[in-house]
Design a protein around this motif. Structure first.
Motif, PDB file in Angstrom:
ATOM      1  N   GLU A 133       0.824  -1.209   0.000  1.00 19.58           N
ATOM      2  CA  GLU A 133       0.000   0.000   0.000  1.00 19.58           C
ATOM      3  C   GLU A 133       0.855   1.255   0.000  1.00 19.58           C
TER       4      GLU A 133
ATOM      5  N   ARG B 233       0.967   3.899  -3.097  1.00 23.67           N
ATOM      6  CA  ARG B 233       0.691   5.320  -2.882  1.00 23.67           C
ATOM      7  C   ARG B 233       1.816   6.178  -3.440  1.00 23.67           C
TER       8      ARG B 233
ATOM      9  N   LYS C 136      -1.056  -9.590  -4.183  1.00 19.83           N
ATOM     10  CA  LYS C 136      -1.137  -8.223  -3.633  1.00 19.83           C
ATOM     11  C   LYS C 136      -2.107  -7.344  -4.414  1.00 19.83           C
TER      12      LYS C 136
ATOM     13  N   PRO D 174      -5.422  -7.018  -4.465  1.00 23.00           N
ATOM     14  CA  PRO D 174      -6.411  -6.253  -3.685  1.00 23.00           C
ATOM     15  C   PRO D 174      -5.789  -5.072  -2.927  1.00 23.00           C
ATOM     16  N   ASP D 175      -4.589  -5.256  -2.386  1.00 23.80           N
ATOM     17  CA  ASP D 175      -3.912  -4.173  -1.660  1.00 23.80           C
ATOM     18  C   ASP D 175      -3.599  -3.014  -2.599  1.00 23.80           C
TER      19      ASP D 175
ATOM     20  N   ASN E 165      -5.205  -2.329  -5.514  1.00 25.81           N
ATOM     21  CA  ASN E 165      -6.462  -1.713  -5.960  1.00 25.81           C
ATOM     22  C   ASN E 165      -7.070  -0.786  -4.912  1.00 25.81           C
ATOM     23  N   LYS E 166      -6.902  -1.129  -3.647  1.00 32.82           N
ATOM     24  CA  LYS E 166      -7.429  -0.302  -2.556  1.00 32.82           C
ATOM     25  C   LYS E 166      -6.866   1.122  -2.639  1.00 32.82           C
ATOM     26  N   VAL E 167      -5.596   1.241  -2.986  1.00 35.89           N
ATOM     27  CA  VAL E 167      -4.948   2.549  -3.124  1.00 35.89           C
ATOM     28  C   VAL E 167      -5.278   3.169  -4.482  1.00 35.89           C
ATOM     29  N   TYR E 168      -5.159   2.394  -5.535  1.00 33.95           N
ATOM     30  CA  TYR E 168      -5.320   2.872  -6.918  1.00 33.95           C
ATOM     31  C   TYR E 168      -6.622   3.635  -7.132  1.00 33.95           C
TER      32      TYR E 168
ATOM     33  N   THR F 208      -8.443   5.335  -5.276  1.00 34.70           N
ATOM     34  CA  THR F 208      -8.593   6.621  -4.579  1.00 34.70           C
ATOM     35  C   THR F 208      -8.038   7.788  -5.383  1.00 34.70           C
TER      36      THR F 208
END
Length: 129
Positions: free
Chosen positions: A47, A51, A83, A85-86, A88-91, A93
């Motif tokens: 993450e 970022r 990794k 999902p980790d 995509n969680k940042v992407y 945003t």
């Protein structure tokens, strides 16, 4: 055709251009999660690296009068697809809802600097002004 390198990118003396503009398209070279002006990856896992990668892309876009709203295609390279999902969680945003660029993703067995991910993208220059 216009070859683009910020002073910080030039200082690293890497064998590629930060971006190249051809017509109304800005092609960004692959970006890693390295701290600006260094070859050190951001610490803290996927993450944090994601970022920093996105922030590095944002800086190149901004230097060229663009933003993530102008990005229409992204290619993602991941050293470990578990990794995903980790990442995509940042992407997500960094983009406006409903305006995600077209995207391809690849798993790979090695990236520069031992990075966990690399992203390259294309942005439309025609909308600025």
């Amino acid at each position: 055709m216009k070859f683009i390198n910020s002073p910080a990118a030039q200082a690293l003396k890497l064998p590629f251009s930060q971006a190249v503009q051809v017509g109304d398209v800005l092609y960004l070279s692959g970006q890693l999660g390295n701290r600006p002006g260094t070859l050190e990856l951001a610490p803290g896992g996927m993450e944090a690296e994601a970022r920093q990668t996105m922030d590095n892309i944002a800086a190149v876009l901004k230097e060229n009068g663009l933003s993530f709203a102008d990005v229409f295609k992204v290619t993602v390279m991941l050293a470990d697809m578990t990794k995903w999902p980790d990442f995509n969680k940042v992407y997500v945003t960094y983009f406006e809802a409903g305006r995600l660029p077209a995207r391809s993703a690849f798993g790979c067995n090695g990236l520069a600097l031992g990075a966990q991910l690399e992203l390259e993208c294309m942005a439309w220059v025609g909308g600025r002004g």
